[in-house]
Design an enzyme around this catalytic site. Sequence first.
Site, mmCIF file in Angstrom:
data_model
loop_
_atom_site.group_PDB
_atom_site.id
_atom_site.type_symbol
_atom_site.label_atom_id
_atom_site.label_comp_id
_atom_site.label_asym_id
_atom_site.label_seq_id
_atom_site.Cartn_x
_atom_site.Cartn_y
_atom_site.Cartn_z
ATOM 1 N N THR A 68 -3.064 12.372 27.191
ATOM 2 C CA THR A 68 -1.904 11.598 26.736
ATOM 3 C C THR A 68 -2.048 10.117 27.086
ATOM 4 O O THR A 68 -2.738 9.760 28.062
ATOM 5 C CB THR A 68 -0.633 12.167 27.402
ATOM 6 N N ASP A 69 -1.335 9.264 26.353
ATOM 7 C CA ASP A 69 -1.308 7.836 26.683
ATOM 8 C C ASP A 69 -0.524 7.570 27.960
ATOM 9 O O ASP A 69 -0.605 6.487 28.535
ATOM 10 C CB ASP A 69 -0.721 7.015 25.523
ATOM 11 N N GLU A 70 0.239 8.569 28.421
ATOM 12 C CA GLU A 70 1.083 8.339 29.602
ATOM 13 C C GLU A 70 0.274 8.128 30.869
ATOM 14 O O GLU A 70 0.806 7.666 31.878
ATOM 15 C CB GLU A 70 2.057 9.494 29.792
ATOM 16 N N LYS A 114 -1.779 14.895 34.412
ATOM 17 C CA LYS A 114 -2.670 14.699 33.262
ATOM 18 C C LYS A 114 -3.768 13.690 33.641
ATOM 19 O O LYS A 114 -4.932 13.866 33.282
ATOM 20 C CB LYS A 114 -1.894 14.189 32.037
ATOM 21 N N TYR A 130 4.261 14.761 35.627
ATOM 22 C CA TYR A 130 3.521 15.163 34.414
ATOM 23 C C TYR A 130 2.327 14.242 34.183
ATOM 24 O O TYR A 130 1.175 14.685 34.086
ATOM 25 C CB TYR A 130 4.448 15.147 33.186
HETATM 26 P P1 NAD Z 1 3.581 22.363 24.666
HETATM 27 O O1 NAD Z 1 4.347 22.373 25.944
HETATM 28 O O2 NAD Z 1 4.332 22.500 23.382
HETATM 29 O O3 NAD Z 1 2.492 23.525 24.691
HETATM 30 C C1 NAD Z 1 1.684 23.778 25.817
HETATM 31 C C2 NAD Z 1 1.121 25.191 25.689
HETATM 32 O O4 NAD Z 1 0.263 25.413 26.833
HETATM 33 C C3 NAD Z 1 2.191 26.289 25.712
HETATM 34 O O5 NAD Z 1 1.920 27.223 24.689
HETATM 35 C C4 NAD Z 1 2.030 26.926 27.091
HETATM 36 O O6 NAD Z 1 2.367 28.302 27.118
HETATM 37 C C5 NAD Z 1 0.550 26.697 27.362
HETATM 38 N N1 NAD Z 1 0.229 26.683 28.795
HETATM 39 C C6 NAD Z 1 0.833 25.975 29.784
HETATM 40 N N2 NAD Z 1 0.252 26.245 30.965
HETATM 41 C C7 NAD Z 1 -0.752 27.126 30.710
HETATM 42 C C8 NAD Z 1 -1.726 27.781 31.518
HETATM 43 N N3 NAD Z 1 -1.780 27.580 32.849
HETATM 44 N N4 NAD Z 1 -2.605 28.608 30.921
HETATM 45 C C9 NAD Z 1 -2.572 28.842 29.589
HETATM 46 N N5 NAD Z 1 -1.663 28.252 28.779
HETATM 47 C C10 NAD Z 1 -0.773 27.411 29.332
HETATM 48 O O7 NAD Z 1 2.724 21.020 24.690
HETATM 49 P P2 NAD Z 1 2.206 20.124 23.493
HETATM 50 O O8 NAD Z 1 3.210 19.079 23.212
HETATM 51 O O9 NAD Z 1 1.702 20.987 22.419
HETATM 52 O O10 NAD Z 1 0.975 19.402 24.215
HETATM 53 C C11 NAD Z 1 -0.328 19.952 24.144
HETATM 54 C C12 NAD Z 1 -1.289 19.030 24.882
HETATM 55 O O11 NAD Z 1 -1.267 17.748 24.279
HETATM 56 C C13 NAD Z 1 -0.946 18.817 26.351
HETATM 57 O O12 NAD Z 1 -2.141 18.794 27.085
HETATM 58 C C14 NAD Z 1 -0.265 17.453 26.373
HETATM 59 O O13 NAD Z 1 -0.461 16.822 27.602
HETATM 60 C C15 NAD Z 1 -0.993 16.761 25.264
HETATM 61 N N6 NAD Z 1 -0.251 15.676 24.579
HETATM 62 C C16 NAD Z 1 0.992 15.920 24.071
HETATM 63 C C17 NAD Z 1 1.654 14.908 23.391
HETATM 64 C C18 NAD Z 1 3.024 15.115 22.789
HETATM 65 O O14 NAD Z 1 3.626 14.164 22.307
HETATM 66 N N7 NAD Z 1 3.552 16.320 22.751
HETATM 67 C C19 NAD Z 1 1.059 13.650 23.253
HETATM 68 C C20 NAD Z 1 -0.218 13.447 23.790
HETATM 69 C C21 NAD Z 1 -0.867 14.474 24.445
HETATM 70 O O1 TDX Z 2 17.349 14.043 24.743
HETATM 71 C C1 TDX Z 2 16.557 13.129 24.924
HETATM 72 N N1 TDX Z 2 16.974 11.843 24.771
HETATM 73 C C2 TDX Z 2 16.145 10.763 24.955
HETATM 74 O O2 TDX Z 2 16.578 9.627 24.791
HETATM 75 C C3 TDX Z 2 15.183 13.367 25.276
HETATM 76 C C4 TDX Z 2 14.676 14.766 25.460
HETATM 77 C C5 TDX Z 2 14.353 12.273 25.444
HETATM 78 N N2 TDX Z 2 14.815 11.013 25.289
HETATM 79 C C6 TDX Z 2 13.887 9.865 25.417
HETATM 80 C C7 TDX Z 2 12.951 9.903 26.584
HETATM 81 C C8 TDX Z 2 11.709 9.222 26.037
HETATM 82 O O3 TDX Z 2 11.804 7.817 26.164
HETATM 83 O O4 TDX Z 2 13.056 9.931 24.254
HETATM 84 C C9 TDX Z 2 11.696 9.568 24.562
HETATM 85 C C10 TDX Z 2 10.789 10.731 24.222
HETATM 86 O O5 TDX Z 2 11.074 11.764 25.149
HETATM 87 P P1 TDX Z 2 10.214 13.129 25.194
HETATM 88 O O6 TDX Z 2 10.265 13.794 23.866
HETATM 89 O O7 TDX Z 2 10.629 13.881 26.400
HETATM 90 O O8 TDX Z 2 8.715 12.561 25.312
HETATM 91 P P2 TDX Z 2 7.959 11.662 26.425
HETATM 92 O O9 TDX Z 2 8.596 11.769 27.765
HETATM 93 O O10 TDX Z 2 7.795 10.290 25.837
HETATM 94 O O11 TDX Z 2 6.541 12.428 26.475
HETATM 95 C C11 TDX Z 2 5.958 12.954 25.256
HETATM 96 O O12 TDX Z 2 4.919 12.141 24.795
HETATM 97 C C12 TDX Z 2 3.743 12.095 25.547
HETATM 98 C C13 TDX Z 2 5.442 14.378 25.484
HETATM 99 O O13 TDX Z 2 6.501 15.197 25.958
HETATM 100 C C14 TDX Z 2 4.279 14.380 26.420
HETATM 101 O O14 TDX Z 2 3.754 15.698 26.551
HETATM 102 C C15 TDX Z 2 3.207 13.478 25.863
HETATM 103 O O15 TDX Z 2 2.148 13.365 26.755
#
Ligand code: NAD
Ligand code: TDX
Length: 342
Positions: free
Chosen positions: A125-127, A156, A152
């Site tokens: 992630t960019d975080e 990562k 988190y």
């Molecule tokens: P998500 O929470 O929707 O899915 C994560 C999945 O991993 C789930 O199905 C969960 O059951 C599984 N999991 C968790 N712990 C586990 C373990 N110990 N063993 C096996 N499975 C396990 O997450 P997502 O949003 O799909 O993110 C997927 C990946 O992408 C993550 O690594 C996250 O850091 C990265 N990422 C997410 C975003 C975003 O905006 N969602 C952005 C950049 C990077």
């Molecule tokens: O109800 C809400 N209201 C609100 O204002 C929620 C759930 C979030 N927010 C804000 C918090 C953040 O600034 O919106 C923004 C996005 O929130 P999230 O969806 O929780 O994402 P964020 O914390 O930015 O992280 C996401 O992007 C990077 C993913 O959850 C991560 O897994 C990924 O790495």
Amino acid sequence: MRLVVTGGAGFIGANFVRTVVRDHPDAHLTVLDSMTYAANSASLADLPADRVEVVEADCADQAVTDGLVAGLTGPRDAVVHFAAESHNDNSLAAPWPFVHSNIVGTYAILEACRRHDVRLHHVSTDEVYGDLELDDPAKFTPETAYNPSSPYSATKAGSDMLVRAWVRSFGLRATISNCSNNYGPYQHVEKFIPRQITNLLTGRRPRLYGSGANVRDWIHVHDHNAAVLRILERGELGRTYLVGADGERSNLQVMQMICELMGAGDGGDDPGFDHVTDRPGHDLRYAIDASRTREELGWEPRYTDLREGLRQTIDWYRHHPDWWEPVKARVEARYAQTERVL
Ligand code: NAD
Ligand code: TDX
């Protein structure tokens, strides 16, 4: 091509599996997922069983992980590592599952890939780079120093460092991608965009943390996964690729777009949503410079119109209540324990 996809029952992983099944008829996928609250087996239920096998197990379980990775013997075989605890708000309430899955889990994957000399792509992630000021002209690049803020993002960042160490110390054949905020179908309703959409679909009011000034750099999940596939095909081993689509918007802007697209608010005093307590330690702004990934790999995002992407995403949630309704009330009950309308 055989792929082990960890976290393949989560949001991005399930979209990845669905895309590979559709576009790569020669591919067989094994999903390794511990089926946490964030997983949804319905995301994969309609896929052909002879092409997608689901193994319910913890990726930190070295015996299971080793057994699955040992089967990857072909030249295009690989592990694509999506599995992680992914929600910042949860990491503030209970950090341990993040240390376990994101760090110990990645360690087990690395060791299995090292033992069997298997190619790994690690999804991050960019975080990990921390946050930027609103007016900072610089965006994140692969050279930006790591500076994570939450449990988190710290876990990562730790997992990325382990991958880098395994590449350098053991010659592991691995790549890393750091992507910005994803949106699209199959995203858990705890996350910002699907939470607001499903709040409106269930007669609840959307919830904006603080003033909504925080900026996120949105990318459609299909564009992210296209980049992951491109890195698997053409990425240089040992490299880190940044993935983003120049989609910076404040949370307030995204909220207003959702409300407008869904007809919420009265166009006057009531904007259609509530401001609620801010997230502790809330990162102000993320922004990715993905120019090197674009130039070197020829990858380009296709969903460049956020409004249109949101419209399609709203339609998806409108037409798939069976997918999200079972967990909606529980998610909102949990938020209600800490969240207060400002
Ligand atoms: P998500 O929470 O929707 O899915 C994560 C999945 O991993 C789930 O199905 C969960 O059951 C599984 N999991 C968790 N712990 C586990 C373990 N110990 N063993 C096996 N499975 C396990 O997450 P997502 O949003 O799909 O993110 C997927 C990946 O992408 C993550 O690594 C996250 O850091 C990265 N990422 C997410 C975003 C975003 O905006 N969602 C952005 C950049 C990077
Ligand atoms: O109800 C809400 N209201 C609100 O204002 C929620 C759930 C979030 N927010 C804000 C918090 C953040 O600034 O919106 C923004 C996005 O929130 P999230 O969806 O929780 O994402 P964020 O914390 O930015 O992280 C996401 O992007 C990077 C993913 O959850 C991560 O897994 C990924 O790495």
